[in-house]
Scaffold this motif. Structure first.
Motif, PDB file in Angstrom:
ATOM      1  N   CYS A 172      48.732  38.539  52.811  1.00  0.00           N
ATOM      2  CA  CYS A 172      48.776  40.199  53.191  1.00  0.00           C
ATOM      3  C   CYS A 172      49.581  40.892  52.373  1.00  0.00           C
ATOM      4  O   CYS A 172      49.531  42.176  52.570  1.00  0.00           O
ATOM      5  N   GLU A 173      50.364  40.480  51.469  1.00  0.00           N
ATOM      6  CA  GLU A 173      51.441  41.031  50.778  1.00  0.00           C
ATOM      7  C   GLU A 173      50.539  41.834  49.613  1.00  0.00           C
ATOM      8  O   GLU A 173      51.172  43.001  49.393  1.00  0.00           O
ATOM      9  N   LEU A 174      49.632  41.338  49.020  1.00  0.00           N
ATOM     10  CA  LEU A 174      48.818  42.054  48.248  1.00  0.00           C
ATOM     11  C   LEU A 174      47.596  42.708  48.709  1.00  0.00           C
ATOM     12  O   LEU A 174      47.028  42.065  49.486  1.00  0.00           O
ATOM     13  N   ASP A 175      47.363  43.914  48.522  1.00  0.00           N
ATOM     14  CA  ASP A 175      46.226  44.651  49.296  1.00  0.00           C
ATOM     15  C   ASP A 175      44.886  44.255  48.717  1.00  0.00           C
ATOM     16  O   ASP A 175      44.809  43.906  47.686  1.00  0.00           O
ATOM     17  N   ARG A 176      43.897  44.374  49.407  1.00  0.00           N
ATOM     18  CA  ARG A 176      42.404  44.234  48.869  1.00  0.00           C
ATOM     19  C   ARG A 176      42.098  44.931  47.597  1.00  0.00           C
ATOM     20  O   ARG A 176      42.655  46.249  47.643  1.00  0.00           O
ATOM     21  N   GLY A 177      41.344  44.497  46.677  1.00  0.00           N
ATOM     22  CA  GLY A 177      41.006  45.210  45.735  1.00  0.00           C
ATOM     23  C   GLY A 177      41.217  44.326  44.291  1.00  0.00           C
ATOM     24  O   GLY A 177      41.440  43.096  44.317  1.00  0.00           O
ATOM     25  N   THR A 178      40.875  44.970  43.335  1.00  0.00           N
ATOM     26  CA  THR A 178      40.824  44.645  41.850  1.00  0.00           C
ATOM     27  C   THR A 178      42.018  44.813  41.191  1.00  0.00           C
ATOM     28  O   THR A 178      42.760  45.814  41.088  1.00  0.00           O
ATOM     29  N   ASP A 198      51.424  33.929  22.408  1.00  0.00           N
ATOM     30  CA  ASP A 198      50.377  33.776  23.198  1.00  0.00           C
ATOM     31  C   ASP A 198      49.946  34.912  24.039  1.00  0.00           C
ATOM     32  O   ASP A 198      51.172  35.635  24.337  1.00  0.00           O
ATOM     33  N   TYR A 199      48.949  35.347  24.357  1.00  0.00           N
ATOM     34  CA  TYR A 199      48.712  36.739  25.290  1.00  0.00           C
ATOM     35  C   TYR A 199      47.410  36.521  26.058  1.00  0.00           C
ATOM     36  O   TYR A 199      46.385  35.733  25.512  1.00  0.00           O
ATOM     37  N   ALA A 200      47.561  36.643  27.327  1.00  0.00           N
ATOM     38  CA  ALA A 200      46.410  36.571  28.216  1.00  0.00           C
ATOM     39  C   ALA A 200      46.370  38.090  29.089  1.00  0.00           C
ATOM     40  O   ALA A 200      47.229  38.763  29.562  1.00  0.00           O
ATOM     41  N   ASN A 201      45.042  38.499  29.284  1.00  0.00           N
ATOM     42  CA  ASN A 201      44.842  39.602  29.975  1.00  0.00           C
ATOM     43  C   ASN A 201      43.489  39.315  31.035  1.00  0.00           C
ATOM     44  O   ASN A 201      42.320  39.080  30.278  1.00  0.00           O
ATOM     45  N   ILE A 202      43.747  39.255  32.296  1.00  0.00           N
ATOM     46  CA  ILE A 202      42.690  38.753  33.213  1.00  0.00           C
ATOM     47  C   ILE A 202      42.484  39.885  34.257  1.00  0.00           C
ATOM     48  O   ILE A 202      43.432  40.756  34.514  1.00  0.00           O
ATOM     49  N   ASN A 203      41.367  39.838  35.152  1.00  0.00           N
ATOM     50  CA  ASN A 203      41.136  40.606  36.243  1.00  0.00           C
ATOM     51  C   ASN A 203      41.069  39.491  37.385  1.00  0.00           C
ATOM     52  O   ASN A 203      40.297  38.474  37.225  1.00  0.00           O
ATOM     53  N   PHE A 204      41.641  39.892  38.486  1.00  0.00           N
ATOM     54  CA  PHE A 204      41.320  39.093  39.851  1.00  0.00           C
ATOM     55  C   PHE A 204      40.942  40.029  41.125  1.00  0.00           C
ATOM     56  O   PHE A 204      41.225  40.939  41.219  1.00  0.00           O
ATOM     57  N   ASN A 205      40.228  39.610  41.981  1.00  0.00           N
ATOM     58  CA  ASN A 205      39.930  40.223  43.136  1.00  0.00           C
ATOM     59  C   ASN A 205      40.443  39.596  44.417  1.00  0.00           C
ATOM     60  O   ASN A 205      40.647  38.310  44.604  1.00  0.00           O
ATOM     61  N   ILE A 206      40.957  40.577  45.201  1.00  0.00           N
ATOM     62  CA  ILE A 206      41.222  39.882  46.587  1.00  0.00           C
ATOM     63  C   ILE A 206      40.548  40.682  47.811  1.00  0.00           C
ATOM     64  O   ILE A 206      40.327  41.968  47.502  1.00  0.00           O
ATOM     65  N   ILE A 207      39.697  39.651  48.614  1.00  0.00           N
ATOM     66  CA  ILE A 207      38.979  40.368  49.361  1.00  0.00           C
ATOM     67  C   ILE A 207      39.156  40.080  50.854  1.00  0.00           C
ATOM     68  O   ILE A 207      40.070  39.426  51.014  1.00  0.00           O
TER      69      ILE A 207
END
Length: 207
Positions: A172-178, A198-207
């Protein structure tokens, strides 16, 4: 990478990504201890325990991620979905084998008298910065560890040394969302200087 796993192989500058999904059960949660143990020992006893569980037909795996690797937000894997109630970690793994060290020592023109010291020297060239929604994260790094108990064979060669770096989050330390995660990997080559490899750029979701 089996369960989703991303590893950075120093010798070849390659990333291996494997994936499978897992179904969440309401009563099974990833604790901070689970994530911390994986972060600190995955390429030692933790790897052996994980593989043993995956080969047991009746094993129940901790479903920290609905699609992805349990408890870990992999910097190269887009659109991971995680539960709010689970602990989580963002990290990269750095690995080196004797074959890799021999190749890159020849390529970069450095010599070493001792295999272990040569590995440590080459691995000291690497670092990374992580930005979560544009804010740079404070990074922790495991000690450089000798592979033992279980040594992961890659391309017919054994991993000699490894370490992980990243950051860990309690339930629960990271809020829900993208979220957006940007990761920049650096190599500091003696006589040449610091550069991005190298370089990386991603999205993730917390539900």
């Amino acid at each position: 990478m089996k369960k989703k796993n991303a590893i950075f192989l120093l010798g070849t500058f390659s990333i291996l990504c494997f994936a499978t999904g897992s179904l969440a059960n309401a009563t099974d949660y990833i604790t901070y201890g689970n994530v911390k143990a994986s972060f600190n020992a995955y390429y030692n006893g933790g790897m052996a325990i994980t593989l043993q569980g995956q080969n047991e037909l009746d094993a129940t795996h901790l479903p920290a991620i609905l699609r992805g690797m349990d408890g870990r937000i992999v910097p190269w894997i887009d659109d991971q979905v995680l539960r709010y109630e689970d602990a989580k970690g963002i990290w990269s793994s750095y690995l080196i084998s004797e074959m890799d060290l021999n190749f890159w020592a020849s390529y970069f023109g450095f010599t070493y008298d001792n295999l272990n010291e040569g590995c440590k020297y080459f691995m000291s060239w690497f670092s990374a910065s992580y930005y979560l929604n544009g804010e740079e994260l404070d990074i922790i790094t495991t000690p450089l560890k000798r592979g033992q108990f279980y040594i992961l064979p890659l391309y017919g060669d054994e991993i000699l040394w490894w370490y992980n770096e990243g950051t860990l989050y309690k339930p629960c330390e990271l809020d829900r969302g993208t979220y957006n995660l940007e990761t920049i990997f650096y190599i500091d080559i003696p006589g040449i200087g610091l550069m991005i490899y190298d370089y990386a750029n991603i999205n993730f979701n917390i539900i």
